[in-house]
Scaffold this motif. Structure first.
Motif, mmCIF file in Angstrom:
data_model
loop_
_atom_site.group_PDB
_atom_site.id
_atom_site.type_symbol
_atom_site.label_atom_id
_atom_site.label_comp_id
_atom_site.label_asym_id
_atom_site.label_seq_id
_atom_site.Cartn_x
_atom_site.Cartn_y
_atom_site.Cartn_z
ATOM 1 N N THR A 56 0.847 -1.194 0.000
ATOM 2 C CA THR A 56 0.000 0.000 0.000
ATOM 3 C C THR A 56 0.884 1.245 0.000
ATOM 4 O O THR A 56 2.101 1.166 -0.078
ATOM 5 C CB THR A 56 -0.914 0.007 1.241
ATOM 6 O OG1 THR A 56 -0.105 -0.180 2.401
ATOM 7 C CG2 THR A 56 -1.961 -1.085 1.157
ATOM 8 N N ASN A 85 -2.033 -8.992 1.268
ATOM 9 C CA ASN A 85 -1.394 -7.712 1.558
ATOM 10 C C ASN A 85 -0.334 -7.863 2.641
ATOM 11 O O ASN A 85 -0.427 -8.720 3.520
ATOM 12 C CB ASN A 85 -2.425 -6.668 1.970
ATOM 13 C CG ASN A 85 -2.790 -5.765 0.822
ATOM 14 O OD1 ASN A 85 -3.483 -6.199 -0.100
ATOM 15 N ND2 ASN A 85 -2.316 -4.527 0.835
ATOM 16 N N GLU A 88 -0.932 -4.015 8.033
ATOM 17 C CA GLU A 88 -2.039 -3.154 8.452
ATOM 18 C C GLU A 88 -1.707 -2.559 9.810
ATOM 19 O O GLU A 88 -1.040 -3.187 10.644
ATOM 20 C CB GLU A 88 -3.343 -3.952 8.538
ATOM 21 C CG GLU A 88 -4.572 -3.172 9.002
ATOM 22 C CD GLU A 88 -4.926 -1.991 8.100
ATOM 23 O OE1 GLU A 88 -4.233 -0.959 8.215
ATOM 24 O OE2 GLU A 88 -5.866 -2.115 7.310
ATOM 25 N N PRO A 94 -11.432 -1.872 9.940
ATOM 26 C CA PRO A 94 -11.291 -2.010 8.483
ATOM 27 C C PRO A 94 -11.906 -0.857 7.689
ATOM 28 O O PRO A 94 -11.468 -0.582 6.572
ATOM 29 C CB PRO A 94 -12.038 -3.320 8.183
ATOM 30 C CG PRO A 94 -12.045 -4.067 9.478
ATOM 31 C CD PRO A 94 -12.099 -3.031 10.558
ATOM 32 N N SER A 99 -7.243 2.804 6.858
ATOM 33 C CA SER A 99 -7.027 1.357 6.813
ATOM 34 C C SER A 99 -6.541 0.922 5.435
ATOM 35 O O SER A 99 -6.928 1.490 4.410
ATOM 36 C CB SER A 99 -8.309 0.605 7.178
ATOM 37 O OG SER A 99 -9.153 0.469 6.050
ATOM 38 N N TYR A 100 -5.720 -0.097 5.413
ATOM 39 C CA TYR A 100 -5.195 -0.607 4.149
ATOM 40 C C TYR A 100 -6.248 -1.413 3.387
ATOM 41 O O TYR A 100 -6.158 -1.543 2.158
ATOM 42 C CB TYR A 100 -3.936 -1.427 4.394
ATOM 43 C CG TYR A 100 -2.740 -0.564 4.769
ATOM 44 C CD1 TYR A 100 -2.735 0.812 4.531
ATOM 45 C CD2 TYR A 100 -1.607 -1.110 5.362
ATOM 46 C CE1 TYR A 100 -1.661 1.612 4.861
ATOM 47 C CE2 TYR A 100 -0.515 -0.319 5.691
ATOM 48 C CZ TYR A 100 -0.552 1.036 5.436
ATOM 49 O OH TYR A 100 0.533 1.825 5.765
ATOM 50 N N LYS A 101 -7.230 -1.947 4.107
ATOM 51 C CA LYS A 101 -8.350 -2.588 3.403
ATOM 52 C C LYS A 101 -9.081 -1.557 2.555
ATOM 53 O O LYS A 101 -9.388 -1.800 1.380
ATOM 54 C CB LYS A 101 -9.320 -3.236 4.383
ATOM 55 C CG LYS A 101 -10.494 -3.920 3.682
ATOM 56 C CD LYS A 101 -11.527 -4.452 4.639
ATOM 57 C CE LYS A 101 -12.622 -5.223 3.889
ATOM 58 N NZ LYS A 101 -13.223 -4.452 2.785
ATOM 59 N N ILE A 121 -6.156 -9.358 3.720
ATOM 60 C CA ILE A 121 -5.464 -8.200 4.278
ATOM 61 C C ILE A 121 -5.444 -8.380 5.793
ATOM 62 O O ILE A 121 -6.489 -8.692 6.390
ATOM 63 C CB ILE A 121 -6.188 -6.891 3.919
ATOM 64 C CG1 ILE A 121 -6.288 -6.753 2.394
ATOM 65 C CG2 ILE A 121 -5.475 -5.683 4.520
ATOM 66 C CD1 ILE A 121 -7.144 -5.600 1.931
ATOM 67 N N GLN A 123 -6.060 -8.082 9.515
ATOM 68 C CA GLN A 123 -7.185 -7.396 10.149
ATOM 69 C C GLN A 123 -6.715 -6.625 11.379
ATOM 70 O O GLN A 123 -6.302 -7.207 12.382
ATOM 71 C CB GLN A 123 -8.272 -8.407 10.540
ATOM 72 C CG GLN A 123 -8.965 -9.014 9.345
ATOM 73 C CD GLN A 123 -10.043 -10.009 9.737
ATOM 74 O OE1 GLN A 123 -10.203 -11.039 9.085
ATOM 75 N NE2 GLN A 123 -10.785 -9.722 10.801
ATOM 76 N N GLY A 124 -6.821 -5.301 11.280
ATOM 77 C CA GLY A 124 -6.355 -4.446 12.355
ATOM 78 C C GLY A 124 -7.243 -4.425 13.578
ATOM 79 O O GLY A 124 -6.893 -3.824 14.595
#
Length: 640
Positions: A56, A85, A88, A94, A99-101, A121, A123-124
């Motif tokens: 990202t 990915n 994160e 998300p 967020s990278y998602k 991706i 999950q944060g």
């Protein structure tokens, strides 16, 4: 007089990872996206999944844009693609703006025919107690799909890949990691302040990345040049995690010219390849030699040349003394106190023409303070020497105004109007909308049009104040408000025909003898580059006009870097008093003092950065044996 000669040279490489250099990031991204597309099609023909490792940030965006174009225009299907990915932020929902998602959906996944169930991706929002198990499962998913076919990487200024910060082990797996302070500072733009940047992240490990069958690391811009040199030419070390790629059998570093600038083949090409010994290459080699040895140019000896890879140059021209004198004179001739040309003087060895004695000068400033920060001494000198100086502020600079500064401005206007009974319904409505939004604005949320308008007014007023201070009348101050900038976010639109037309119309109206423009490609927001591209395109469109035959375009740098000494074609010295005068001009931009919105990792204020850079330029000339000045501003001429 030194003449141009091509000298055969034994090819030598200092690079421990193959590096491919493209003229621009756009060209590089086109090539990388084609490689990815070839992998996808090859796997489709075999009836297999193509497993992509994705990154990202701003670096791979153009790759994703090209992949979307290939999908829409050339029928590239992603129905057999599985994407993993790299990382994160943690903790982060998300649907958060950062967020990278969300990034991947907006910049790739929502625009192609990939099955979202095959998009993985980190999950944060994973509960802390489940993180270890979650990371282990992430590794197993990659293995279940047969491993990653091609892994895209960026590189942090501290050498991180993914979020594998300095100190990461080569065998590390997917895990939770504490972010380095440099990484957090680089993320400030997205989170509207360092306090909001998460301190941790989930990342694929170095070991996970190294298992990929192909690795492509991308890097653009001058700010990455130093760390790229360490990763590509330096030792393998945990303190530069990207250096681990030296041990991969199928890794490549893909660079634009700016990111490759510190590599030996660019910095000292005579050490690695055949070179044409023209004047510019001789100047580059001799200044490099002098600075490397810490000696003035006129003190370089035959032995210095022979022992430092320049024996071929010495063999061509006989004696170090002759080469030294020639290069010293070239440097001496770049120095001038008359940036607009010295009237009634011999200009054969001066960087600017003597005639016309009074020139029309157009200074382009990407933001409302780049003029005074980057070339304030020259700006003042041009005005004082009687030239007709115009300033063109290309963008509003509104995103660089802090919210509390805007709130203070709004309150002042409303209190002022209320005190004197001034009724302005339209203005009141704009201020009310901006103020209402500020009260509920979330971290990282884009500003509304009303708030951008208010912030733009603040910066416009500061720019006018600077012009008054320098002595430029208001009728020569032009606010272009180029449309590409007005997104309310760091990310800008590409330069468009409307932007170019605005720039071209102004040039055509003024018909300048001199144009000054920001050539600073280290600008972290990219605005300088876009503004420069707009000027280049406008100049190309106008170059057949009669007045353009007498128009010279000078490029200055910004607050982050300076031109290499061998590239400088005009150096304008400043006295201690002129340095102070420039500082006071920068102070007129009050919204940019005492900590700015996009400070980055450099805690110095802009006036400090400018003075340090200008003094360093003067010191560089002094080290090479030329006169000692308090400070210098430097310029390179762009020939069209």
């Amino acid at each position: 007089m030194l003449t141009e000669v091509l000298v055969p040279h034994r090819l030598v490489s200092y690079e421990k990872i193959p590096a491919t250099i493209y003229e621009s990031a756009a060209d590089a991204c086109t090539a990388v996206s084609k490689e990815i597309a070839d992998v996808i099609r090859l796997k489709q023909n075999k009836g297999e999944y193509a497993v992509l490792g994705l990154a990202t940030g701003s670096t791979p965006k153009k790759v994703y844009q090209e992949l979307i174009r290939l999908h829409r225009n050339e029928g590239l299907s992603f129905n057999n693609v599985v994407a993993f990915n790299l990382d994160e932020y943690y903790p982060l929902q998300p649907d958060a703006l950062q967020s990278y998602k969300r990034f991947m959906d907006e910049n790739l996944f929502d625009h192609i025919d990939i099955d979202k169930k095959n998009c993985f991706i980190p999950q944060g929002d994973t509960p802390q107690e489940l993180l270890k198990m979650y990371c282990e499962e992430y590794e197993k998913k990659i293995e279940a799909f047969g491993g990653i076919d091609i892994q895209l990487l960026g590189i942090g200024r501290n050498g991180h890949i993914g979020f594998n910060e300095p100190g990461s082990h080569i065998s590390s797996a997917t895990r939770l990691i504490t972010l380095d302070q440099t990484t957090r500072l680089d993320a400030v733009n997205d989170f509207s302040g360092i306090a909001q940047v998460p301190r941790k992240a989930i990342t694929m490990g170095v070991g996970t990345i190294m298992k990929a069958r192909r690795i492509v690391l991308l890097a653009w811009g001058e700010r990455k040049a130093g760390i790229i040199k360490q990763a590509v030419e330096g030792p393998v070390t945990e303190f530069v995690p990207a250096s681990y790629l030296q041990g991969h059998q199928n890794a490549v570093i893909v660079l634009d010219e700016a990111a490759a600038a510190e590599l030996t083949r660019r910095k000292a090409p005579w050490l690695t390849d055949e070179v044409v010994w023209n004047n510019s290459m001789i100047k580059k080699a001799v200044t490099y030699l002098a600075l490397s040895l810490g000696k003035p140019i006129l003190k370089l000896t035959n032995n210095d040349y022979n022992e430092n890879g320049l024996s071929n140059l010495l063999a061509l021209y006989g004696k170090a003394y002759d080469i030294n004198i020639e290069v010293f004179n070239w440097l001496q001739h770049t120095i001038t106190g008359w940036p607009g040309g010295k009237p009634n003087a011999d200009d054969s060895n001066r960087p600017e023409r003597a005639e016309p004695a009074k020139k029309r000068v157009l200074i382009f400033s990407p933001h409302p303070d780049d003029d005074i920060i980057s070339m304030g001494g020259t700006f003042q000198r041009l005005v004082d020497q009687g030239h007709e100086v115009h300033i063109a502020y290309q963008t509003s600079g509104n995103i660089a105004v802090a919210d509390d500064e805007a709130f203070r401005f709004i309150e002042f206007i409303k209190d002022f109007n209320g005190q004197f009974g001034i009724d302005s319904p339209k203005a009141d409505a704009i201020y009310d909308l901006a103020q209402t939004f500020l009260k509920v604005k979330k971290d990282g949320e884009s500003d509304t049009m009303a708030l951008r308008y208010v912030k733009g007014l603040i910066r416009r007023g500061e720019a006018k104040n600077t012009c008054r201070f320098v002595g430029v009348p208001m009728e020569r101050v032009h606010f272009l408000n180029l449309p590409f900038y007005e997104t309310g976010t760091i990310d800008k639109k590409p330069i468009g025909s409307e932007d170019i037309a605005i720039i071209a119309d102004l040039i055509d109206t003024i018909q300048p003898h001199q144009i000054y423009a920001a050539g600073d490609l280290a600008d972290p927001h990219g605005t300088h580059r876009v503004c420069l591209d707009g000027i280049f395109e406008a100049v190309k469109q106008l170059k057949e006009r009669e007045y353009m035959a007498d128009c010279w375009l000078w490029l200055y740098k910004g607050a982050w870097a300076e031109w290499d000494i061998d590239l400088i074609e005009m150096a304008v010295p400043m006295s201690p008093d002129q340095v102070l005068q420039k500082r006071y001009g920068i102070f007129k931009h009050q919204s940019q003092k005492d900590g700015v919105v996009f400070q980055g990792s450099d805690n110095r204020e802009f006036w400090q950065r400018a003075e340090d850079r200008n003094r360093a330029t003067a010191e560089m000339y002094n080290k090479l044996g030329l006169a000692e000045y308090e400070a210098m501003e430097a310029f390179v001429r762009w020939r069209f």
